[in-house]
Design a protein around this motif. Structure first.
Motif, PDB file in Angstrom:
ATOM      1  N   LYS A 127       0.830  -1.205   0.000  1.00 49.14           N
ATOM      2  CA  LYS A 127       0.000   0.000   0.000  1.00 49.14           C
ATOM      3  C   LYS A 127       0.867   1.260   0.000  1.00 49.14           C
ATOM      4  O   LYS A 127       0.537   2.262  -0.655  1.00 49.14           O
ATOM      5  N   LEU A 128       1.974   1.225   0.734  1.00 54.05           N
ATOM      6  CA  LEU A 128       2.888   2.363   0.759  1.00 54.05           C
ATOM      7  C   LEU A 128       3.500   2.602  -0.618  1.00 54.05           C
ATOM      8  O   LEU A 128       3.574   3.746  -1.097  1.00 54.05           O
ATOM      9  N   LEU A 129       3.928   1.530  -1.280  1.00 51.21           N
ATOM     10  CA  LEU A 129       4.503   1.662  -2.617  1.00 51.21           C
ATOM     11  C   LEU A 129       3.469   2.177  -3.615  1.00 51.21           C
ATOM     12  O   LEU A 129       3.783   3.012  -4.472  1.00 51.21           O
ATOM     13  N   TYR A 130       2.238   1.693  -3.505  1.00 49.58           N
ATOM     14  CA  TYR A 130       1.192   2.149  -4.417  1.00 49.58           C
ATOM     15  C   TYR A 130       0.865   3.623  -4.165  1.00 49.58           C
ATOM     16  O   TYR A 130       0.614   4.383  -5.117  1.00 49.58           O
ATOM     17  N   HIS A 131       0.873   4.020  -2.902  1.00 54.35           N
ATOM     18  CA  HIS A 131       0.613   5.425  -2.569  1.00 54.35           C
ATOM     19  C   HIS A 131       1.669   6.340  -3.185  1.00 54.35           C
ATOM     20  O   HIS A 131       1.334   7.377  -3.786  1.00 54.35           O
ATOM     21  N   ARG A 132       2.928   5.959  -3.070  1.00 56.48           N
ATOM     22  CA  ARG A 132       3.991   6.780  -3.647  1.00 56.48           C
ATOM     23  C   ARG A 132       3.924   6.768  -5.167  1.00 56.48           C
ATOM     24  O   ARG A 132       4.198   7.787  -5.811  1.00 56.48           O
ATOM     25  N   ARG A 133       3.557   5.665  -5.745  1.00 52.29           N
ATOM     26  CA  ARG A 133       3.405   5.601  -7.198  1.00 52.29           C
ATOM     27  C   ARG A 133       2.287   6.512  -7.661  1.00 52.29           C
ATOM     28  O   ARG A 133       2.384   7.193  -8.687  1.00 52.29           O
ATOM     29  N   SER A 134       1.196   6.567  -6.888  1.00 54.36           N
ATOM     30  CA  SER A 134       0.058   7.407  -7.252  1.00 54.36           C
ATOM     31  C   SER A 134       0.390   8.892  -7.153  1.00 54.36           C
ATOM     32  O   SER A 134      -0.258   9.715  -7.807  1.00 54.36           O
ATOM     33  N   LYS A 135       1.381   9.239  -6.365  1.00 56.29           N
ATOM     34  CA  LYS A 135       1.848  10.624  -6.256  1.00 56.29           C
ATOM     35  C   LYS A 135       2.901  10.951  -7.319  1.00 56.29           C
ATOM     36  O   LYS A 135       3.470  12.040  -7.313  1.00 56.29           O
ATOM     37  N   PHE A 136       3.167  10.015  -8.215  1.00 54.81           N
ATOM     38  CA  PHE A 136       4.204  10.162  -9.237  1.00 54.81           C
ATOM     39  C   PHE A 136       5.577  10.390  -8.618  1.00 54.81           C
ATOM     40  O   PHE A 136       6.421  11.076  -9.189  1.00 54.81           O
ATOM     41  N   ASP A 137       5.767   9.828  -7.445  1.00 54.51           N
ATOM     42  CA  ASP A 137       7.052   9.889  -6.751  1.00 54.51           C
ATOM     43  C   ASP A 137       7.352   8.498  -6.194  1.00 54.51           C
ATOM     44  O   ASP A 137       7.392   8.299  -4.979  1.00 54.51           O
ATOM     45  N   PRO A 138       7.562   7.526  -7.078  1.00 60.35           N
ATOM     46  CA  PRO A 138       7.665   6.129  -6.605  1.00 60.35           C
ATOM     47  C   PRO A 138       8.955   5.866  -5.845  1.00 60.35           C
ATOM     48  O   PRO A 138       9.963   6.570  -6.012  1.00 60.35           O
ATOM     49  N   LEU A 139       8.899   4.860  -5.000  1.00 60.75           N
ATOM     50  CA  LEU A 139      10.100   4.311  -4.376  1.00 60.75           C
ATOM     51  C   LEU A 139      10.638   3.251  -5.328  1.00 60.75           C
ATOM     52  O   LEU A 139       9.987   2.229  -5.564  1.00 60.75           O
ATOM     53  N   TRP A 140      11.836   3.477  -5.852  1.00 61.57           N
ATOM     54  CA  TRP A 140      12.363   2.623  -6.920  1.00 61.57           C
ATOM     55  C   TRP A 140      12.951   1.340  -6.334  1.00 61.57           C
ATOM     56  O   TRP A 140      14.157   1.103  -6.397  1.00 61.57           O
ATOM     57  N   ASN A 141      12.072   0.532  -5.773  1.00 61.89           N
ATOM     58  CA  ASN A 141      12.501  -0.718  -5.146  1.00 61.89           C
ATOM     59  C   ASN A 141      11.604  -1.868  -5.560  1.00 61.89           C
ATOM     60  O   ASN A 141      10.437  -1.672  -5.904  1.00 61.89           O
ATOM     61  N   HIS A 142      12.180  -3.051  -5.518  1.00 59.47           N
ATOM     62  CA  HIS A 142      11.425  -4.301  -5.652  1.00 59.47           C
ATOM     63  C   HIS A 142      11.699  -5.087  -4.372  1.00 59.47           C
ATOM     64  O   HIS A 142      12.850  -5.430  -4.084  1.00 59.47           O
ATOM     65  N   LEU A 143      10.662  -5.345  -3.590  1.00 60.04           N
ATOM     66  CA  LEU A 143      10.814  -5.921  -2.258  1.00 60.04           C
ATOM     67  C   LEU A 143      10.372  -7.378  -2.229  1.00 60.04           C
ATOM     68  O   LEU A 143       9.395  -7.748  -2.888  1.00 60.04           O
ATOM     69  N   LEU A 144      11.077  -8.168  -1.436  1.00 60.12           N
ATOM     70  CA  LEU A 144      10.625  -9.511  -1.063  1.00 60.12           C
ATOM     71  C   LEU A 144      10.421  -9.523   0.443  1.00 60.12           C
ATOM     72  O   LEU A 144      11.306  -9.107   1.201  1.00 60.12           O
ATOM     73  N   VAL A 145       9.258  -9.986   0.865  1.00 60.14           N
ATOM     74  CA  VAL A 145       8.921 -10.062   2.293  1.00 60.14           C
ATOM     75  C   VAL A 145       8.709 -11.527   2.637  1.00 60.14           C
ATOM     76  O   VAL A 145       7.932 -12.223   1.974  1.00 60.14           O
ATOM     77  N   ALA A 146       9.389 -11.992   3.687  1.00 59.21           N
ATOM     78  CA  ALA A 146       9.307 -13.401   4.079  1.00 59.21           C
ATOM     79  C   ALA A 146       9.097 -13.504   5.581  1.00 59.21           C
ATOM     80  O   ALA A 146       9.482 -12.618   6.347  1.00 59.21           O
ATOM     81  N   GLY A 147       8.494 -14.603   5.980  1.00 61.00           N
ATOM     82  CA  GLY A 147       8.248 -14.865   7.390  1.00 61.00           C
ATOM     83  C   GLY A 147       7.205 -15.936   7.550  1.00 61.00           C
ATOM     84  O   GLY A 147       7.125 -16.871   6.748  1.00 61.00           O
ATOM     85  N   LEU A 148       6.398 -15.792   8.598  1.00 55.47           N
ATOM     86  CA  LEU A 148       5.336 -16.749   8.877  1.00 55.47           C
ATOM     87  C   LEU A 148       4.004 -16.007   8.906  1.00 55.47           C
ATOM     88  O   LEU A 148       3.936 -14.851   9.315  1.00 55.47           O
ATOM     89  N   ASP A 149       2.949 -16.689   8.471  1.00 55.85           N
ATOM     90  CA  ASP A 149       1.629 -16.060   8.468  1.00 55.85           C
ATOM     91  C   ASP A 149       0.916 -16.319   9.794  1.00 55.85           C
ATOM     92  O   ASP A 149       1.537 -16.753  10.780  1.00 55.85           O
ATOM     93  N   ASP A 150      -0.385 -16.063   9.827  1.00 59.60           N
ATOM     94  CA  ASP A 150      -1.146 -16.217  11.073  1.00 59.60           C
ATOM     95  C   ASP A 150      -1.175 -17.653  11.572  1.00 59.60           C
ATOM     96  O   ASP A 150      -1.362 -17.892  12.768  1.00 59.60           O
ATOM     97  N   GLU A 151      -0.995 -18.621  10.670  1.00 54.47           N
ATOM     98  CA  GLU A 151      -1.027 -20.034  11.042  1.00 54.47           C
ATOM     99  C   GLU A 151       0.373 -20.624  11.160  1.00 54.47           C
ATOM    100  O   GLU A 151       0.534 -21.842  11.145  1.00 54.47           O
ATOM    101  N   ASP A 152       1.381 -19.759  11.261  1.00 55.22           N
ATOM    102  CA  ASP A 152       2.785 -20.177  11.367  1.00 55.22           C
ATOM    103  C   ASP A 152       3.235 -21.004  10.169  1.00 55.22           C
ATOM    104  O   ASP A 152       4.113 -21.868  10.294  1.00 55.22           O
ATOM    105  N   LYS A 153       2.674 -20.728   9.029  1.00 52.01           N
ATOM    106  CA  LYS A 153       3.113 -21.362   7.794  1.00 52.01           C
ATOM    107  C   LYS A 153       4.058 -20.419   7.053  1.00 52.01           C
ATOM    108  O   LYS A 153       3.943 -19.196   7.173  1.00 52.01           O
ATOM    109  N   PRO A 154       4.996 -20.960   6.272  1.00 53.08           N
ATOM    110  CA  PRO A 154       5.930 -20.082   5.543  1.00 53.08           C
ATOM    111  C   PRO A 154       5.191 -19.125   4.613  1.00 53.08           C
ATOM    112  O   PRO A 154       4.256 -19.515   3.907  1.00 53.08           O
ATOM    113  N   PHE A 155       5.633 -17.875   4.621  1.00 54.02           N
ATOM    114  CA  PHE A 155       5.020 -16.849   3.776  1.00 54.02           C
ATOM    115  C   PHE A 155       6.115 -16.140   2.993  1.00 54.02           C
ATOM    116  O   PHE A 155       7.158 -15.776   3.548  1.00 54.02           O
ATOM    117  N   LEU A 156       5.885 -15.955   1.706  1.00 49.57           N
ATOM    118  CA  LEU A 156       6.834 -15.257   0.833  1.00 49.57           C
ATOM    119  C   LEU A 156       6.052 -14.516  -0.236  1.00 49.57           C
ATOM    120  O   LEU A 156       5.227 -15.110  -0.932  1.00 49.57           O
TER     121      LEU A 156
END
Length: 261
Positions: A127-156
């Motif tokens: 949502k933060l990246l989309y907000h900055r993109r909508s302002k025509f001032d994007p954050l020039w990044n490609h992110l990977l987020v990893a961890g565990l979800d609500d059920e402690d299953k792998p999330f990527l």
């Protein structure tokens, strides 16, 4: 008569001070990344996720900074890998630090896990990246987020500078999406195959991907960060080194140096 907006209805400068015209100065947004990091690769296994990114930040084609860590931890529940512009990465890192402090204050006890797990953090960043993109001032990044979800299953999952999101058992940014993904997909072609991959196997696959990227991607480096996240916590090593890697084999290639085809 002075018709400039700065002079409209202004009293004398010698009485009230000089006019502050800073608000009429145009904002200057980043048009393209300058100092950049290359690929981030990540892969699920049965108990968690392993992620790696090299420590190089390139100034164009110059390997300028060789000690830039592009994997960050968040609240002991998630890891974030940054590809793209390093200055925007630093901005996001400071923003996530402030967010993690706020989350820690809101926790009722030290043992209670913060409300933002990996899935929630990914949604917030998208949502933060989309907000900055909508302002025509994007954050020039490609992110990977990893961890565990609500059920402690792998999330990527991934999010790019436009706020586009997607998830998969294995993900990569930059040249890694072309060079490393085929290697990872041989081991985790779908979600069902994740349960058959152990931690050691996943780490070995990621190390192989970093080796391939070092030899094939001109913007990569042989020193990298490696993170493994499970329900037991996060293990992050920021000084991994490709072992016994050199270009000594080049002198056996026809057409290299004094050899002829």
């Amino acid at each position: 008569m002075d018709h400039r907006p700065q002079a409209w209805g202004r009293p004398r400068d010698d009485v009230y001070g000089a006019y502050d015209a800073s608000y009429v100065r145009p904002n200057q947004h980043t048009q393209s990344p300058i100092v950049t990091g290359t690929s981030v690769v990540a892969m699920k296994f049965k108990d968690g996720v392993v992620m790696a990114a090299d420590n190089l930040a390139s100034y164009g084609s110059l390997a300028r900074f060789t000690d830039v860590k592009r994997i960050r931890t968040f609240a002991d529940t998630s890891i974030v890998g940054f590809g793209g512009d390093v200055s925007d990465m630093q901005y996001l890192d400071r923003h996530l630090t402030e967010l993690s402090i706020d989350e820690a204050y809101q926790s009722s006890s030290a043992q209670q896990r913060p409300g933002l797990n990996a899935r929630s953090l990914h949604k917030y960043l998208s949502k933060l990246l989309y907000h900055r993109r909508s302002k025509f001032d994007p954050l020039w990044n490609h992110l990977l987020v990893a961890g565990l979800d609500d059920e402690d299953k792998p999330f990527l999952a991934a999010a790019d500078l436009r706020g586009t999101t997607f998830t998969s058992p294995s993900l990569a940014t930059g040249y890694g999406s072309m060079l490393a993904q085929p290697i990872m997909r041989r081991h985790v072609p779908d979600e069902a195959s994740v349960a058959s991959v152990s931690r050691d196997q996943a780490v070995a696959v990621i190390r192989e991907c970093m080796k391939v990227l070092f030899y094939r991607d001109a913007r990569s480096h042989d020193t990298y960060s490696l993170a493994v996240i499970t329900k037991d916590g996060i293990e992050l090593s920021e000084a991994e080194k490709l072992e016994q890697q050199s270009w000594a084999f080049a002198d056996r290639i026809k057409g290299y140096g004094t050899q002829t085809v």
